[in-house]
Motif scaffolding. Structure first.
Motif, short mmCIF file in Angstrom:
data_model
loop_
_atom_site.label_atom_id
_atom_site.label_comp_id
_atom_site.label_asym_id
_atom_site.label_seq_id
_atom_site.Cartn_x
_atom_site.Cartn_y
_atom_site.Cartn_z
N HIS A 4 1.85 0.46 -4.30
CA HIS A 4 1.75 1.25 -3.21
C HIS A 4 1.88 0.31 -1.75
O HIS A 4 1.65 -0.99 -1.94
CB HIS A 4 0.40 2.04 -2.88
CG HIS A 4 -0.63 0.89 -3.36
ND1 HIS A 4 -1.29 0.44 -4.37
CD2 HIS A 4 -1.49 0.35 -2.25
CE1 HIS A 4 -2.13 -0.43 -4.32
NE2 HIS A 4 -2.47 -0.49 -3.06
N PRO A 5 2.39 0.59 -0.72
CA PRO A 5 2.49 -0.10 0.37
C PRO A 5 1.32 -0.65 0.78
O PRO A 5 0.34 -0.12 0.77
CB PRO A 5 3.14 0.89 1.38
CG PRO A 5 3.66 1.98 0.69
CD PRO A 5 2.85 2.08 -0.64
N ILE A 6 1.18 -1.84 1.49
CA ILE A 6 0.41 -2.58 1.91
C ILE A 6 0.33 -2.52 3.60
O ILE A 6 1.20 -2.37 3.87
CB ILE A 6 0.53 -4.09 1.37
CG1 ILE A 6 0.63 -4.34 0.08
CG2 ILE A 6 -0.76 -5.10 1.98
CD1 ILE A 6 -1.02 -4.07 -0.51
N THR A 7 -0.74 -2.58 3.95
CA THR A 7 -1.02 -2.41 5.38
C THR A 7 -1.03 -3.89 6.10
O THR A 7 -1.44 -4.95 5.49
CB THR A 7 -2.37 -1.64 5.94
OG1 THR A 7 -3.39 -2.62 5.43
CG2 THR A 7 -2.15 -0.41 5.38
N GLN A 10 -4.54 -5.56 5.58
CA GLN A 10 -4.64 -6.13 4.26
C GLN A 10 -4.04 -7.61 4.17
O GLN A 10 -4.81 -8.44 3.48
CB GLN A 10 -4.05 -5.18 3.10
CG GLN A 10 -4.91 -3.94 2.88
CD GLN A 10 -4.18 -3.04 1.90
OE1 GLN A 10 -3.35 -2.54 2.22
NE2 GLN A 10 -4.56 -2.85 0.62
N ASN A 24 -2.71 -0.27 10.55
CA ASN A 24 -2.66 0.65 9.64
C ASN A 24 -0.98 0.77 9.49
O ASN A 24 -0.58 1.56 8.88
CB ASN A 24 -3.14 1.89 9.77
CG ASN A 24 -4.65 2.01 9.81
OD1 ASN A 24 -5.48 1.18 9.06
ND2 ASN A 24 -5.20 2.47 10.84
N LEU A 26 2.31 0.05 7.69
CA LEU A 26 2.73 -0.09 6.22
C LEU A 26 3.92 -1.33 6.19
O LEU A 26 4.73 -1.36 7.00
CB LEU A 26 3.26 1.13 5.49
CG LEU A 26 2.33 1.97 5.34
CD1 LEU A 26 2.61 3.39 4.65
CD2 LEU A 26 0.80 1.58 4.79
N THR A 28 6.89 -3.39 3.56
CA THR A 28 7.14 -3.12 2.29
C THR A 28 8.01 -4.65 1.73
O THR A 28 8.19 -4.56 0.83
CB THR A 28 8.46 -2.05 2.36
OG1 THR A 28 9.41 -2.61 3.30
CG2 THR A 28 7.87 -0.66 2.75
N GLY A 40 10.06 -1.79 8.22
CA GLY A 40 9.06 -2.32 7.00
C GLY A 40 8.89 -3.67 6.61
O GLY A 40 8.11 -4.07 5.85
N VAL A 99 2.11 -8.32 -0.65
CA VAL A 99 2.97 -7.20 -0.67
C VAL A 99 3.67 -6.69 -1.83
O VAL A 99 3.92 -5.38 -2.16
CB VAL A 99 4.20 -7.51 0.42
CG1 VAL A 99 5.40 -6.56 0.14
CG2 VAL A 99 3.62 -7.29 1.94
#
Length: 493
Positions: A4-7, A10, A24, A26, A28, A40, A99
């Motif tokens: 799942h994508p990372i923010t 994170q 928040n 995202l 990629t 991304g 990521v």
């Protein structure tokens, strides 16, 4: 595994970054290359010795990048997300790992370091899972591989952003094992950070790269990163050559910490050893002794350095829990890396060999191998790189003269240095040996001259460039392949 994508939040937590804006958002991918920054993508702005990537920030933001990682304060007029970090290269590795969801954790990752033998050892280790019917990933001096896909290597150890992306692709493909060369400079630049190694291999340490490291102490300190936890963790198993005194020190230190070590050697007692080696131009044989049993081993590789490389691969295969017969079957078929004691086929009654040796120790080792399998003279063609460690030039000249019958001193990659000055530096070492030599700065002419004088049972050894298909003169890169030029010269003999 579904990812799942990372923010950005994170990533900020993973890199201890001060994040301004876009918690928040995202992410990629992560890239240090402005040409690859788009929607991304988080751009890593590195200020290098020759180029400051901060100059490309406006264009990457226009291209759709989600933000910037930098050691600098956020500019007042900057509108996007900014992650300020203490060490941008370390942060680049940890952000890429985050990521791509730490792909090394889903693989058995093998890291190979040492002055000589990294490339061949990596090829040998990679051949083991392939023989077991598994796809494998590999990165090194010659090429990057993921399964059947191959591409020419840009550098020995990819940048952290590229490495984590490649490993994630390997996981998706179904690879269980990945093998990578870990250079000392790459580890200094944090390209190997945030990777978890199942096996780490130490081949040897001899003089090289002192233009960068300055002292052998610094060089050794950089190599130890693969084993001592400074990359983020310690390997599950360390495979160490204890015929090298640095290896003995390393093995002893790791064992005192209670870590698993597999020692290999030719000259002293070890877990994995070889006895009664025999060599010819067609290959080598020896008696292999391991904790999993003994075997008579035959290989198409030639010379004592390749015995060490093979022992390292055997020990690594055992650490990865492959069956000994699978390991030896794979290694018996593997021809190693291109440009490592590689014969140039022709119909004459003398040998022409191309090798990558570009340090005094490597050159001495390949000449020892040449001497063991050559009945006639050894005619050595070699040069030294420009804009690189000049302290090894005279020792390389002495190494060449010590075991050659004739030496032709030529250019390697002179870069921005005067080729004649490089030749003069190396010439001092040759003169100590009293062997006959010529100085021919033009490498093509030097190769032609060496082959022209070869007689029955001689060997022409063309050293320094191996697999490389280019020569750097000034700031220009020209196509040049030692094997191609040798074949041209042979056709005219």
């Amino acid at each position: 595994m579904t990812t799942h994508p990372i923010t950005l939040k994170q990533i900020a937590e993973a890199t201890d970054a001060k994040l301004t804006g876009g918690e928040n958002v995202l992410v990629t991918d992560v890239s240090h290359d402005s040409r690859k920054a788009g929607p991304g993508v988080l751009f890593v702005a590195i200020r290098g010795a020759l180029l400051d990537a901060h100059r490309f920030i406006p264009q990457v933001m226009v291209a759709g990048a989600v933000g910037v990682i930098s050691e600098q304060d956020r500019p007042r007029d900057f509108q996007g997300a900014w992650l300020q970090v203490e060490n941008v290269r370390r942060a680049m590795a940890h952000s890429a790992a985050e990521v791509h969801h730490h792909p090394s954790r889903a693989l058995e990752l093998v890291g190979v370091t040492g002055t000589n033998g990294k490339t061949t050892t990596a090829y040998l280790i990679a051949s083991i899972p392939e023989a077991a019917g598994e796809p494998v990933a590999m990165t090194g001096t010659v090429e990057y591989r993921i399964g059947k896909e191959r591409r020419t290597a840009e550098r020995t150890t990819p940048e952290a952003t590229d490495m984590h992306r490649l490993l994630r692709q390997a996981v998706v493909l179904g690879c269980r094992t990945a093998v990578m060369e870990c250079s000392s400079q790459a580890m200094d630049f944090h390209r190997c950070d945030a990777l978890e190694y199942a096996v780490a291999v130490f081949s040897n340490l001899t003089r090289d790269h002192l233009d960068y490291h300055v002292t052998m102490g610094n060089y050794w300190y950089a190599k130890r990163r693969l084993f001592d936890g400074r990359l983020g963790g310690k390997p599950k198993t360390s495979v160490i050559n204890v015929d090298n005194h640095y290896g003995v020190e390393l093995a002893d230190d790791l064992e005192r910490e209670g870590l698993r070590v597999i020692r290999y050697a030719l000259k002293v007692g070890a877990d994995v050893t070889a006895r009664n080696p025999e060599f010819s131009l067609d290959g080598m044989r020896f008696d292999l002794h391991t904790p999993s049993g003994d075997r008579e081993f035959v290989s198409p590789l030639v010379g004592a350095p390749h015995v060490y490389n093979t022992l390292a691969a055997v020990a690594s295969g055992l650490a990865l829990e492959y069956d000994l017969d699978v390991i030896t079957g794979a290694l018996a078929q593997c021809t190693g890396a291109p440009g490592r004691f590689e014969r140039v086929a022709h119909s004459g009654d003398f040998a022409v060999v191309v090798d990558y040796a570009h340090s005094d120790d490597a050159l001495l080792n390949v000449l020892k191998t040449a001497r063991e399998v050559t009945k006639g003279r050894i005619i050595t063609v070699f040069g030294c790189g420009g804009d690189r460690d000049s302290s090894k030039r005279a020792p390389m000249g002495e190494a060449a003269g010590s075991l050659s019958d004739v030496v032709i001193l030529t250019s390697d990659n002179p870069r921005t240095e005067d080729p004649q000055q490089i030749l003069a530096d190396a010439e001092l070492g040759i003169q100590k040996t009293g062997k006959p030599y010529r100085k021919i700065a033009d490498r093509r002419e030097a190769i032609y001259a060496s082959i022209a004088q070869a007689r029955s049972q001689d060997m022409v050894l063309i050293a320094g460039k191996g697999h490389e298909d280019y020569q750097i003169i000034g700031r220009e890169v020209f196509h040049f392949d030692d094997k191609e030029v040798a074949r041209e010269a042979l056709s005219q003999k």
